[in-house]
Design a protein around this motif. Structure first.
Motif, PDB file in Angstrom:
ATOM      1  N   GLY A 183     -10.455 -60.801  21.571  1.00  0.00           N
ATOM      2  CA  GLY A 183     -10.591 -59.489  22.010  1.00  0.00           C
ATOM      3  C   GLY A 183     -10.513 -58.625  20.856  1.00  0.00           C
ATOM      4  O   GLY A 183     -11.486 -56.790  20.666  1.00  0.00           O
ATOM      5  N   ALA A 184     -10.162 -58.867  19.450  1.00  0.00           N
ATOM      6  CA  ALA A 184     -10.154 -57.595  18.924  1.00  0.00           C
ATOM      7  C   ALA A 184     -11.959 -57.874  17.747  1.00  0.00           C
ATOM      8  O   ALA A 184     -12.316 -56.836  17.885  1.00  0.00           O
ATOM      9  N   ILE A 185     -13.060 -58.844  18.325  1.00  0.00           N
ATOM     10  CA  ILE A 185     -13.924 -59.033  17.464  1.00  0.00           C
ATOM     11  C   ILE A 185     -14.449 -58.190  19.438  1.00  0.00           C
ATOM     12  O   ILE A 185     -15.361 -56.936  18.849  1.00  0.00           O
ATOM     13  N   ALA A 186     -14.702 -57.640  20.096  1.00  0.00           N
ATOM     14  CA  ALA A 186     -15.393 -57.197  21.157  1.00  0.00           C
ATOM     15  C   ALA A 186     -14.496 -55.280  20.900  1.00  0.00           C
ATOM     16  O   ALA A 186     -15.673 -54.340  20.806  1.00  0.00           O
ATOM     17  N   PHE A 187     -13.302 -55.376  20.650  1.00  0.00           N
ATOM     18  CA  PHE A 187     -13.113 -53.887  20.297  1.00  0.00           C
ATOM     19  C   PHE A 187     -14.174 -52.861  18.874  1.00  0.00           C
ATOM     20  O   PHE A 187     -14.306 -52.263  19.402  1.00  0.00           O
ATOM     21  N   GLY A 188     -13.855 -54.302  18.298  1.00  0.00           N
ATOM     22  CA  GLY A 188     -14.605 -53.500  17.018  1.00  0.00           C
ATOM     23  C   GLY A 188     -16.579 -53.654  16.875  1.00  0.00           C
ATOM     24  O   GLY A 188     -16.737 -52.316  16.721  1.00  0.00           O
ATOM     25  N   LEU A 189     -16.581 -54.433  17.494  1.00  0.00           N
ATOM     26  CA  LEU A 189     -17.937 -54.231  17.993  1.00  0.00           C
ATOM     27  C   LEU A 189     -18.414 -52.719  19.272  1.00  0.00           C
ATOM     28  O   LEU A 189     -19.357 -52.025  18.877  1.00  0.00           O
ATOM     29  N   PHE A 190     -17.473 -52.548  20.276  1.00  0.00           N
ATOM     30  CA  PHE A 190     -17.318 -51.840  21.039  1.00  0.00           C
ATOM     31  C   PHE A 190     -17.012 -50.428  20.597  1.00  0.00           C
ATOM     32  O   PHE A 190     -18.234 -49.213  20.207  1.00  0.00           O
ATOM     33  N   PHE A 191     -16.714 -50.102  19.664  1.00  0.00           N
ATOM     34  CA  PHE A 191     -16.122 -48.774  18.505  1.00  0.00           C
ATOM     35  C   PHE A 191     -17.789 -48.847  18.036  1.00  0.00           C
ATOM     36  O   PHE A 191     -17.983 -48.311  17.657  1.00  0.00           O
ATOM     37  N   GLN A 192     -17.525 -49.827  17.203  1.00  0.00           N
ATOM     38  CA  GLN A 192     -19.153 -49.490  16.306  1.00  0.00           C
ATOM     39  C   GLN A 192     -20.562 -49.201  17.215  1.00  0.00           C
ATOM     40  O   GLN A 192     -21.590 -48.502  16.205  1.00  0.00           O
ATOM     41  N   MET A 193     -20.711 -49.453  18.179  1.00  0.00           N
ATOM     42  CA  MET A 193     -21.500 -48.733  19.548  1.00  0.00           C
ATOM     43  C   MET A 193     -21.402 -47.910  19.506  1.00  0.00           C
ATOM     44  O   MET A 193     -22.225 -46.413  19.562  1.00  0.00           O
ATOM     45  N   ILE A 194     -20.107 -46.929  19.586  1.00  0.00           N
ATOM     46  CA  ILE A 194     -19.528 -45.491  20.782  1.00  0.00           C
ATOM     47  C   ILE A 194     -20.106 -44.575  18.982  1.00  0.00           C
ATOM     48  O   ILE A 194     -20.110 -43.870  19.207  1.00  0.00           O
ATOM     49  N   LEU A 195     -19.393 -45.265  17.884  1.00  0.00           N
ATOM     50  CA  LEU A 195     -19.648 -44.108  16.928  1.00  0.00           C
ATOM     51  C   LEU A 195     -20.002 -44.365  15.544  1.00  0.00           C
ATOM     52  O   LEU A 195     -20.672 -44.957  15.743  1.00  0.00           O
ATOM     53  N   PRO A 196     -20.798 -42.438  15.135  1.00  0.00           N
ATOM     54  CA  PRO A 196     -21.677 -42.806  14.933  1.00  0.00           C
ATOM     55  C   PRO A 196     -21.790 -43.804  13.442  1.00  0.00           C
ATOM     56  O   PRO A 196     -20.794 -43.314  13.234  1.00  0.00           O
ATOM     57  N   ASP A 197     -22.707 -43.935  13.013  1.00  0.00           N
ATOM     58  CA  ASP A 197     -22.617 -44.127  11.571  1.00  0.00           C
ATOM     59  C   ASP A 197     -23.267 -43.206  10.218  1.00  0.00           C
ATOM     60  O   ASP A 197     -24.411 -43.398  11.313  1.00  0.00           O
ATOM     61  N   PRO A 198     -22.547 -42.359   9.527  1.00  0.00           N
ATOM     62  CA  PRO A 198     -22.919 -41.274   9.194  1.00  0.00           C
ATOM     63  C   PRO A 198     -24.315 -42.003   7.768  1.00  0.00           C
ATOM     64  O   PRO A 198     -25.493 -41.664   7.290  1.00  0.00           O
ATOM     65  N   SER A 199     -24.134 -43.447   7.658  1.00  0.00           N
ATOM     66  CA  SER A 199     -24.670 -43.983   6.546  1.00  0.00           C
ATOM     67  C   SER A 199     -25.428 -44.880   7.013  1.00  0.00           C
ATOM     68  O   SER A 199     -25.911 -45.738   6.490  1.00  0.00           O
ATOM     69  N   ALA A 200     -26.036 -44.440   8.409  1.00  0.00           N
ATOM     70  CA  ALA A 200     -26.789 -45.763   9.180  1.00  0.00           C
ATOM     71  C   ALA A 200     -28.677 -46.653   8.080  1.00  0.00           C
ATOM     72  O   ALA A 200     -28.896 -47.144   7.845  1.00  0.00           O
ATOM     73  N   GLU A 201     -28.867 -44.970   8.385  1.00  0.00           N
ATOM     74  CA  GLU A 201     -30.571 -45.049   7.061  1.00  0.00           C
ATOM     75  C   GLU A 201     -30.470 -45.495   5.947  1.00  0.00           C
ATOM     76  O   GLU A 201     -30.973 -46.699   6.026  1.00  0.00           O
ATOM     77  N   SER A 202     -29.777 -45.395   5.262  1.00  0.00           N
ATOM     78  CA  SER A 202     -29.591 -46.195   3.964  1.00  0.00           C
ATOM     79  C   SER A 202     -29.103 -47.482   4.055  1.00  0.00           C
ATOM     80  O   SER A 202     -28.894 -48.063   2.855  1.00  0.00           O
ATOM     81  N   THR A 203     -28.423 -47.109   4.693  1.00  0.00           N
ATOM     82  CA  THR A 203     -27.569 -48.520   4.989  1.00  0.00           C
ATOM     83  C   THR A 203     -28.482 -50.241   5.599  1.00  0.00           C
ATOM     84  O   THR A 203     -29.099 -50.886   4.612  1.00  0.00           O
ATOM     85  N   ILE A 204     -29.435 -49.529   6.151  1.00  0.00           N
ATOM     86  CA  ILE A 204     -30.662 -50.350   7.146  1.00  0.00           C
ATOM     87  C   ILE A 204     -31.345 -50.283   6.147  1.00  0.00           C
ATOM     88  O   ILE A 204     -32.393 -51.502   5.209  1.00  0.00           O
ATOM     89  N   GLU A 205     -31.829 -49.556   5.217  1.00  0.00           N
ATOM     90  CA  GLU A 205     -33.379 -49.681   3.776  1.00  0.00           C
ATOM     91  C   GLU A 205     -32.072 -50.453   2.653  1.00  0.00           C
ATOM     92  O   GLU A 205     -33.084 -51.362   2.068  1.00  0.00           O
ATOM     93  N   ALA A 206     -30.615 -50.372   2.616  1.00  0.00           N
ATOM     94  CA  ALA A 206     -30.199 -51.068   1.362  1.00  0.00           C
ATOM     95  C   ALA A 206     -30.117 -52.579   1.597  1.00  0.00           C
ATOM     96  O   ALA A 206     -31.214 -53.900   1.251  1.00  0.00           O
ATOM     97  N   VAL A 207     -30.434 -53.155   3.282  1.00  0.00           N
ATOM     98  CA  VAL A 207     -30.491 -54.429   3.932  1.00  0.00           C
ATOM     99  C   VAL A 207     -31.550 -55.018   3.414  1.00  0.00           C
ATOM    100  O   VAL A 207     -32.758 -55.417   3.566  1.00  0.00           O
ATOM    101  N   ALA A 208     -32.956 -53.857   3.918  1.00  0.00           N
ATOM    102  CA  ALA A 208     -34.579 -54.511   3.880  1.00  0.00           C
ATOM    103  C   ALA A 208     -34.860 -54.650   2.371  1.00  0.00           C
ATOM    104  O   ALA A 208     -35.718 -55.638   2.216  1.00  0.00           O
ATOM    105  N   GLU A 209     -34.719 -53.804   1.368  1.00  0.00           N
ATOM    106  CA  GLU A 209     -34.760 -54.396   0.019  1.00  0.00           C
ATOM    107  C   GLU A 209     -34.132 -55.560  -0.454  1.00  0.00           C
ATOM    108  O   GLU A 209     -34.458 -56.363  -0.924  1.00  0.00           O
ATOM    109  N   ARG A 210     -33.050 -56.052   0.038  1.00  0.00           N
ATOM    110  CA  ARG A 210     -32.097 -56.976  -0.382  1.00  0.00           C
ATOM    111  C   ARG A 210     -33.096 -58.337  -0.059  1.00  0.00           C
ATOM    112  O   ARG A 210     -33.189 -59.023  -0.768  1.00  0.00           O
ATOM    113  N   LYS A 211     -33.630 -58.092   1.455  1.00  0.00           N
ATOM    114  CA  LYS A 211     -34.189 -59.267   2.049  1.00  0.00           C
ATOM    115  C   LYS A 211     -35.374 -59.417   1.498  1.00  0.00           C
ATOM    116  O   LYS A 211     -36.207 -60.554   1.390  1.00  0.00           O
TER     117      LYS A 211
END
Length: 89
Positions: free
Chosen positions: A38-66
């Motif tokens: 239930g906690a995992i589903a709740f967290g995934l649900f909120f992550q889907m509906i709430l916008p991440d203001p730093s999503a673009e920088s997070t994606i770039e950081a993950v790509a650089e690290r990979k």
């Protein structure tokens, strides 16, 4: 009498919502520690509906690290120079 109850409800409603929110947070923390679905589903649900203001920088950081990890792995697979390994001290 009814007007008094409505006024009382209007005054207590924000505090009641706050107390319920705190209770849910404590409950979710307990569920997350026990890895309840239930906690995992709740967290995934909120992550889907709430916008991440730093999503673009997070994606770039993950790509650089990979890329860094891939370069390190590729660097480990390269054959060593035979002349350096055969030299005697």
């Amino acid at each position: 009498m009814m007007d008094t109850l409505i006024l009382l409800w209007q005054l207590l409603k924000p505090w009641l919502c706050f107390v319920v929110f705190i209770y849910l947070c404590i409950k979710m923390t307990g569920w997350a520690k026990n890895r309840k679905a239930g906690a995992i589903a709740f967290g995934l649900f909120f992550q889907m509906i709430l916008p991440d203001p730093s999503a673009e920088s997070t994606i770039e950081a993950v790509a650089e690290r990979k890329q860094e990890v891939k370069k390190q792995q590729d660097g480990d697979k390269e054959p060593k120079d035979e002349d350096e390994t055969l030299k005697l001290p």
